[in-house]
Design an enzyme around this catalytic site. Structure first.
Site, short mmCIF file in Angstrom:
data_model
loop_
_atom_site.label_atom_id
_atom_site.label_comp_id
_atom_site.label_asym_id
_atom_site.label_seq_id
_atom_site.Cartn_x
_atom_site.Cartn_y
_atom_site.Cartn_z
N ASP A 1 68.18 38.40 36.06
CA ASP A 1 68.48 38.00 37.44
C ASP A 1 67.17 37.55 38.09
O ASP A 1 66.14 37.41 37.41
CB ASP A 1 69.20 39.12 38.20
CG ASP A 1 68.29 40.29 38.56
OD1 ASP A 1 67.12 40.32 38.11
OD2 ASP A 1 68.75 41.19 39.29
N CYS B 1 66.09 42.80 34.75
CA CYS B 1 66.33 42.75 36.20
C CYS B 1 65.15 43.46 36.86
O CYS B 1 64.12 43.65 36.22
CB CYS B 1 67.69 43.35 36.58
SG CYS B 1 67.90 45.11 36.23
N GLY B 2 65.26 43.81 38.12
CA GLY B 2 64.11 44.41 38.79
C GLY B 2 63.67 45.70 38.11
O GLY B 2 62.49 45.91 37.84
N THR B 3 64.64 46.57 37.84
CA THR B 3 64.34 47.86 37.24
C THR B 3 64.83 48.01 35.81
O THR B 3 64.44 48.95 35.11
CB THR B 3 65.03 48.98 38.04
OG1 THR B 3 66.45 48.72 38.00
CG2 THR B 3 64.56 49.00 39.49
N GLY B 4 65.75 47.16 35.40
CA GLY B 4 66.43 47.32 34.11
C GLY B 4 67.67 48.21 34.20
O GLY B 4 68.48 48.24 33.27
N ILE B 5 67.81 48.91 35.31
CA ILE B 5 68.89 49.90 35.41
C ILE B 5 70.26 49.23 35.50
O ILE B 5 71.18 49.55 34.73
CB ILE B 5 68.67 50.83 36.63
CG1 ILE B 5 67.39 51.65 36.45
CG2 ILE B 5 69.87 51.76 36.81
CD1 ILE B 5 66.96 52.40 37.71
N GLY B 6 70.39 48.29 36.45
CA GLY B 6 71.69 47.63 36.60
C GLY B 6 72.11 46.91 35.32
O GLY B 6 73.28 46.98 34.90
N HIS C 1 66.82 55.88 16.33
CA HIS C 1 67.87 56.89 16.51
C HIS C 1 69.18 56.30 17.01
O HIS C 1 70.24 56.83 16.70
CB HIS C 1 67.42 57.95 17.51
CG HIS C 1 66.34 58.84 16.98
ND1 HIS C 1 66.04 60.07 17.54
CD2 HIS C 1 65.47 58.69 15.95
CE1 HIS C 1 65.05 60.64 16.87
NE2 HIS C 1 64.68 59.81 15.91
N ARG D 1 71.62 60.99 9.67
CA ARG D 1 72.34 61.78 10.68
C ARG D 1 72.62 60.97 11.94
O ARG D 1 73.59 61.24 12.67
CB ARG D 1 71.56 63.05 11.03
CG ARG D 1 70.25 62.80 11.75
CD ARG D 1 69.40 64.07 11.85
NE ARG D 1 68.19 63.87 12.64
CZ ARG D 1 67.08 63.29 12.19
NH1 ARG D 1 67.03 62.81 10.94
NH2 ARG D 1 66.01 63.16 12.97
N HIS D 2 71.79 59.97 12.21
CA HIS D 2 71.99 59.15 13.42
C HIS D 2 73.25 58.29 13.30
O HIS D 2 73.89 58.00 14.31
CB HIS D 2 70.76 58.30 13.69
CG HIS D 2 69.51 59.12 13.82
ND1 HIS D 2 69.33 60.03 14.85
CD2 HIS D 2 68.41 59.21 13.03
CE1 HIS D 2 68.16 60.62 14.71
NE2 HIS D 2 67.58 60.15 13.61
C1 RB5 Z 1 68.03 43.00 42.64
O1 RB5 Z 1 67.42 43.07 43.91
C2 RB5 Z 1 67.92 44.33 41.91
O2 RB5 Z 1 68.83 45.23 42.48
C3 RB5 Z 1 68.19 44.14 40.44
O3 RB5 Z 1 67.24 43.26 39.93
C4 RB5 Z 1 68.10 45.37 39.57
O4 RB5 Z 1 66.90 46.05 39.75
C5 RB5 Z 1 69.27 46.26 39.60
O5 RB5 Z 1 69.35 47.27 38.88
#
Ligand code: RB5
Length: 151
Positions: free
Chosen positions: A16, A73-78, A106, A140-141
């Site tokens: 993104d 993305c910004g954090t990779g989390i989304g 693993h 095992r994995h």
């Molecule tokens: C976009 O502002 C930000 O929310 C997206 O890049 C990401 O970090 C979401 O997890």
């Protein structure tokens, strides 16, 4: 890591707006390393929705058009949340090389999620190079991976 043998023939990558700069830097470095990259966007700094790009990359992997995927993305989390909703995708969110290595050994990760606003380019490249070079340990994995989806 110029001598590294990467265990992929085709890689799909998407980002993104928060991951655009990192994605573009990685595409350049992957192509310099002779990895065939499908760049699925985004291509401009305009604000976009990360799940659209996560789904495009994961479909490419699930459908066999790419061996592996990278999502930024910004954090990779989304990106990692969206990716792990796809059956057959094992997305590893890594902010360090050790996590990338263990995510391959693993978890047989087939998609890597990165935080473009959290990582420097050199560290991101080391994480990517590790993720593409390290084989799954099996044993095992494999038994545990077979239990990932609820019965
Ligand atoms: C976009 O502002 C930000 O929310 C997206 O890049 C990401 O970090 C979401 O997890």
């Amino acid at each position: 890591m110029s001598e590294t043998q990467y265990l992929v023939s085709t890689l799909a990558i998407g980002a993104d707006h928060g991951g655009l700069a990192m994605k573009n830097a990685l595409v350049s470095r992957l192509r310099e390393a002779a990895v065939a990259v499908q760049d699925l966007g985004t291509d401009s700094p305009a604000s976009v929705d990360y799940p659209d790009f996560a789904h495009a990359v994961c479909r490419a992997v699930v459908e066999g058009r790419a061996d592996r995927g990278i999502l930024v993305c910004g954090t990779g989390i989304g990106m990692s949340i969206a990716a792990n909703r796809h059956h057959g995708i094992r997305c590893v969110l890594a902010h360090d090389v050790t996590t990338a290595r263990l995510g391959r050994e693993h978890n047989d990760g087939n998609v890597l999620a990165l935080g473009g606003r959290l990582l420097g380019e050199e560290l991101a490249w080391e994480i990517v190079a590790t993720f593409l070079a390290i084989p799954f340990s099996g044993g095992r994995h494999s038994r545990r991976l077979a239990k990932l989806s609820p019965a």
